[in-house]
Motif scaffolding. Sequence first.
Motif, PDB file in Angstrom:
ATOM      1  N   LYS A  39       0.834  -1.205   0.000  1.00  0.00           N
ATOM      2  CA  LYS A  39       0.000   0.000   0.000  1.00  0.00           C
ATOM      3  C   LYS A  39       0.864   1.248   0.000  1.00  0.00           C
ATOM      4  O   LYS A  39       1.695   1.430   0.886  1.00  0.00           O
ATOM      5  N   LYS A  41       1.777   5.196   0.365  1.00  0.00           N
ATOM      6  CA  LYS A  41       1.370   6.244   1.302  1.00  0.00           C
ATOM      7  C   LYS A  41       0.948   7.523   0.600  1.00  0.00           C
ATOM      8  O   LYS A  41       0.297   8.371   1.196  1.00  0.00           O
ATOM      9  N   ALA A  42       1.344   7.667  -0.656  1.00  0.00           N
ATOM     10  CA  ALA A  42       1.010   8.847  -1.457  1.00  0.00           C
ATOM     11  C   ALA A  42       0.861   8.376  -2.907  1.00  0.00           C
ATOM     12  O   ALA A  42       1.360   7.304  -3.260  1.00  0.00           O
ATOM     13  N   LYS A  80      -3.302   6.699  -3.724  1.00  0.00           N
ATOM     14  CA  LYS A  80      -2.901   6.453  -2.334  1.00  0.00           C
ATOM     15  C   LYS A  80      -3.619   5.207  -1.814  1.00  0.00           C
ATOM     16  O   LYS A  80      -4.786   4.962  -2.140  1.00  0.00           O
ATOM     17  N   LYS A  81      -2.930   4.405  -1.032  1.00  0.00           N
ATOM     18  CA  LYS A  81      -3.428   3.185  -0.387  1.00  0.00           C
ATOM     19  C   LYS A  81      -3.729   2.043  -1.356  1.00  0.00           C
ATOM     20  O   LYS A  81      -4.418   1.098  -1.010  1.00  0.00           O
ATOM     21  N   GLN A 104       6.593  10.056  -1.422  1.00  0.00           N
ATOM     22  CA  GLN A 104       6.981   9.081  -0.408  1.00  0.00           C
ATOM     23  C   GLN A 104       7.649   7.883  -1.083  1.00  0.00           C
ATOM     24  O   GLN A 104       7.290   7.519  -2.194  1.00  0.00           O
ATOM     25  N   GLU A 112      11.964  -0.940   1.571  1.00  0.00           N
ATOM     26  CA  GLU A 112      11.800   0.394   0.998  1.00  0.00           C
ATOM     27  C   GLU A 112      12.682   0.524  -0.248  1.00  0.00           C
ATOM     28  O   GLU A 112      13.861   0.226  -0.203  1.00  0.00           O
TER      29      GLU A 112
END
Length: 114
Positions: A39, A41-42, A80-81, A104, A112
């Motif tokens: 998911k 974040k942005a 997002k999400k 993000q 990451e």
Amino acid sequence: MKNIIVLLSFILMQSFANHRVDVWKTITIAPSESININKVKAPVTLEIKNLSDEKITLVSELKIPSEILGKSEFKYKLPKKSTLKLENRNTVPVSIYLHYYSSQPIIVNNKELR
């Protein structure tokens, strides 16, 4: 006193600035393996180039094409999400060129990507 004001204003500008993450990676997906974009974040702008002759299957709750054909490209803006999974259902490895940019970083296979 003047130095303190300049320093504080610089810190405030850095904390409120729009930082953009712009990443380009070449990734190989082993046979029967997948890449999961967790998911976000942005909103994320994705560009995926399939460098192989084989197709790659896309799995998502979004209304997107179900596959990326060999030697073709897929461009999309993930809201997002949202999530995206790239599956290699072939018997040979496939390589992709992944370019994304967002405010993000994204999480790919629980790591990451920067």
